[in-house]
Motif scaffolding. Sequence first.
Motif, PDB file in Angstrom:
ATOM      1  N   LEU A  67       0.837  -1.205   0.000  1.00 47.24           N
ATOM      2  CA  LEU A  67       0.000   0.000   0.000  1.00 47.24           C
ATOM      3  C   LEU A  67       0.868   1.250   0.000  1.00 47.24           C
ATOM      4  N   VAL A  68       1.928   1.246   0.771  1.00 50.06           N
ATOM      5  CA  VAL A  68       2.838   2.393   0.808  1.00 50.06           C
ATOM      6  C   VAL A  68       3.427   2.653  -0.574  1.00 50.06           C
ATOM      7  N   THR A  69       3.865   1.597  -1.234  1.00 51.06           N
ATOM      8  CA  THR A  69       4.423   1.736  -2.586  1.00 51.06           C
ATOM      9  C   THR A  69       3.386   2.300  -3.547  1.00 51.06           C
ATOM     10  N   ASP A  70       2.152   1.782  -3.466  1.00 49.75           N
ATOM     11  CA  ASP A  70       1.073   2.276  -4.343  1.00 49.75           C
ATOM     12  C   ASP A  70       0.760   3.738  -4.058  1.00 49.75           C
ATOM     13  N   LEU A  71       0.710   4.082  -2.773  1.00 48.01           N
ATOM     14  CA  LEU A  71       0.435   5.468  -2.386  1.00 48.01           C
ATOM     15  C   LEU A  71       1.464   6.418  -2.967  1.00 48.01           C
ATOM     16  N   ARG A  72       2.726   6.032  -2.858  1.00 45.97           N
ATOM     17  CA  ARG A  72       3.808   6.871  -3.364  1.00 45.97           C
ATOM     18  C   ARG A  72       3.733   7.022  -4.876  1.00 45.97           C
ATOM     19  N   ALA A  73       3.342   5.944  -5.566  1.00 44.74           N
ATOM     20  CA  ALA A  73       3.258   5.992  -7.025  1.00 44.74           C
ATOM     21  C   ALA A  73       2.079   6.843  -7.488  1.00 44.74           C
ATOM     22  N   ARG A  74       0.948   6.721  -6.808  1.00 46.26           N
ATOM     23  CA  ARG A  74      -0.264   7.441  -7.227  1.00 46.26           C
ATOM     24  C   ARG A  74      -0.255   8.896  -6.798  1.00 46.26           C
ATOM     25  N   PHE A  75       0.292   9.160  -5.607  1.00 43.10           N
ATOM     26  CA  PHE A  75       0.258  10.516  -5.052  1.00 43.10           C
ATOM     27  C   PHE A  75       1.659  10.921  -4.598  1.00 43.10           C
ATOM     28  N   PRO A  76       2.554  11.189  -5.544  1.00 40.27           N
ATOM     29  CA  PRO A  76       3.958  11.450  -5.186  1.00 40.27           C
ATOM     30  C   PRO A  76       4.163  12.667  -4.290  1.00 40.27           C
ATOM     31  N   ALA A  77       3.212  13.579  -4.264  1.00 43.16           N
ATOM     32  CA  ALA A  77       3.365  14.781  -3.437  1.00 43.16           C
ATOM     33  C   ALA A  77       2.905  14.564  -1.998  1.00 43.16           C
ATOM     34  N   THR A  78       2.257  13.445  -1.728  1.00 36.21           N
ATOM     35  CA  THR A  78       1.743  13.176  -0.385  1.00 36.21           C
ATOM     36  C   THR A  78       2.835  12.597   0.512  1.00 36.21           C
ATOM     37  N   PRO A  79       3.118  13.230   1.637  1.00 33.74           N
ATOM     38  CA  PRO A  79       4.087  12.631   2.576  1.00 33.74           C
ATOM     39  C   PRO A  79       3.478  11.392   3.234  1.00 33.74           C
ATOM     40  N   VAL A  80       4.232  10.308   3.209  1.00 32.53           N
ATOM     41  CA  VAL A  80       3.763   9.034   3.765  1.00 32.53           C
ATOM     42  C   VAL A  80       4.743   8.590   4.849  1.00 32.53           C
TER      43      VAL A  80
END
Length: 218
Positions: A67-80
């Motif tokens: 999920l973290v990898t997907d989040l970073r790919a879909r929303f690169p500007a979002t700090p995770v």
Amino acid sequence: MLPYALILDDHPLVAQGVAAFVRARLPSLEVVVAAQAEAAREILALRGAPSIALVDYWIAHDTTLDLVTDLRARFPATPVAVMSGDDDPAVVAQVRAAGAHGFIHKQEPPEVVAQAVEALLGGLAWFQPLPHPASPVRSREIPVSPAELGLSTRQGEILALVLQGFPNKRIAREYDLSESTVKEHMTAILQRLGARTRVEVITQLRGRRLVLPPAPAD
């Protein structure tokens, strides 16, 4: 739609505690809590990019690294940032490899968590030394792939059977290999892991769960 912070944690008390903390620190953000990775994906599909995402490392007995990898790919500007109570440096290494911007240990005091959130929202990374490096390893096993160990897929398959106590002859039958080929692979595995014997390999991988890549479709 209001900007929001996404929190993923399957422990209700922890999730609500983190949510209350974020609401107090960031009153301009709506806080949305998910207890499962799929629920988090549904929220992301419905609401789009969160202003910040705080994701627990463990959900049940699996990690949230996909999920973290997907989040970073879909929303690169979002700090995770990934949160965990684990004291194993391998967890932090995997969080980094998944592309997260930070790792927050659950034992950190509130003022440190606040500093982490502010740093992340300011575009900075947050990877601090673990607060309890000498603590015992958690009972849950950290997943590790053959590639992370520097092994080929075939070597990973053989290692998986070694960890189950299979002798070379049985491994050879399982994969329709000659016993000499299995021995060659074992020699390479030992060299790569810096071990002299199978016992050393098993000891070295204690606390790790070897995860093999899916078999190719027919």
